[in-house]
Design a protein around this motif. Structure first.
Motif, PDB file in Angstrom:
ATOM      1  N   LYS A 120      -7.198  11.322   1.115  1.00 43.63           N
ATOM      2  CA  LYS A 120      -7.040  10.295   0.044  1.00 43.63           C
ATOM      3  C   LYS A 120      -7.289   8.883   0.242  1.00 43.63           C
ATOM      4  CE  LYS A 120      -3.238  13.121  -2.240  1.00 43.63           C
ATOM      5  NZ  LYS A 120      -1.992  13.265  -2.706  1.00 43.63           N
ATOM      6  N   GLN A 195      -2.804  11.665   8.058  1.00 36.48           N
ATOM      7  CA  GLN A 195      -3.351  11.016   6.746  1.00 36.48           C
ATOM      8  C   GLN A 195      -3.315  11.769   5.567  1.00 36.48           C
ATOM      9  OE1 GLN A 195      -5.838   8.095   7.716  1.00 36.48           O
ATOM     10  NE2 GLN A 195      -3.899   8.463   8.992  1.00 36.48           N
ATOM     11  N   ALA A 196      -2.995  11.142   4.376  1.00 41.75           N
ATOM     12  CA  ALA A 196      -2.697  12.007   3.098  1.00 41.75           C
ATOM     13  C   ALA A 196      -4.036  12.481   2.761  1.00 41.75           C
ATOM     14  CB  ALA A 196      -2.402  10.694   2.109  1.00 41.75           C
ATOM     15  N   SER A 198      -5.985  15.681   0.284  1.00 38.78           N
ATOM     16  CA  SER A 198      -6.107  16.395  -1.192  1.00 38.78           C
ATOM     17  C   SER A 198      -7.081  17.455  -0.980  1.00 38.78           C
ATOM     18  CB  SER A 198      -6.581  15.483  -2.347  1.00 38.78           C
ATOM     19  OG  SER A 198      -7.927  15.037  -1.945  1.00 38.78           O
TER      20      SER A 198
END
Length: 221
Positions: A120, A195-196, A198
């Motif tokens: 993200k 780490q974000a 998706s």
């Protein structure tokens, strides 16, 4: 593990993102990067950072047969500092392997569902990698492996392992020409923040490494 990924950015974007001064020879974007292929990596030669290609699948300098590389596309970050194949590379031959997403296959009742996973708020990012030089009978190879870790909270439902993704601010530290002790390098990786991520489903078209076009990343309902 990490067995497929993408790199779709243009050369200028990569040079700017990673602070590289020299052009990248023979760079081509790819929707479906697979083991055995040449992958884009960044190393520090003691004077400057350089971007170039390494073959994905580590062939240690001491190996008798280059085919060992197909068994060494990944290395477990938790134990790499202890293993003969990786120990000295953790100390001296660390690299960034450049990507903008990776694929993973989630087990479902219907079979394995491929997913495209992105970081993200970051287009480009780097996997933590190790590299080595192999020479035998007049042939020279420069190869690499991607370090992996236990899945974070986001990835746990998809797969139990994931690649080590380096936070932007410590990429240069990972490839610093200063020698780290192998155990120190292992501790460095353990200390990284998550780490974000998706993810979205893609078609099993991506399963075949020969398929390398926009259909690989097209979302499916």
């Amino acid at each position: 593990m990490c067995g497929r990924y993408t790199l779709l950015a243009d050369e200028l974007e990569i040079l700017q993102e990673f602070g590289i001064d020299q052009p990248i020879k023979d760079y081509q974007p790819s929707y479906n990067i697979a083991p055995g292929q040449d992958v884009l990596a960044v190393v520090h030669d003691g004077k400057e950072k350089r971007a170039g290609h390494l073959r994905w699948g580590l062939v240690p300098s001491w190996a008798d047969d280059e085919r060992i590389g197909y068994k060494m596309i990944n290395a477990r970050s938790e134990t790499a500092h202890q293993k003969p194949s990786f120990k000295q590379l953790m100390a001296r031959k660390r690299c960034l392997i450049i990507a903008d997403s990776f694929y993973e296959w989630m087990k479902t009742e219907e079979g394995k569902q491929p997913k495209r996973i992105q970081v993200k708020d970051r287009g480009l990012f780097a996997f933590a990698g190790l590299w080595d030089k192999w020479e035998q009978q007049g042939k020279t190879l420069f190869t690499c492996t991607i370090l992996t870790r236990e899945a974070n909270t986001f990835m746990q439902d998809i797969h139990h392992r994931m690649p080590v993704i380096l936070p932007k601010e410590i990429e240069d530290e990972w490839i610093s020409p200063q020698k780290m002790q192998p155990q120190e390098a292992g501790g460095f990786l353990e200390s990284l923040d998550d780490q974000a991520l998706s993810a979205y489903d893609v078609a099993d078209y991506v399963n075949a490494a020969k398929n390398n076009d926009e259909q690989c990343i097209k979302p499916i309902a």
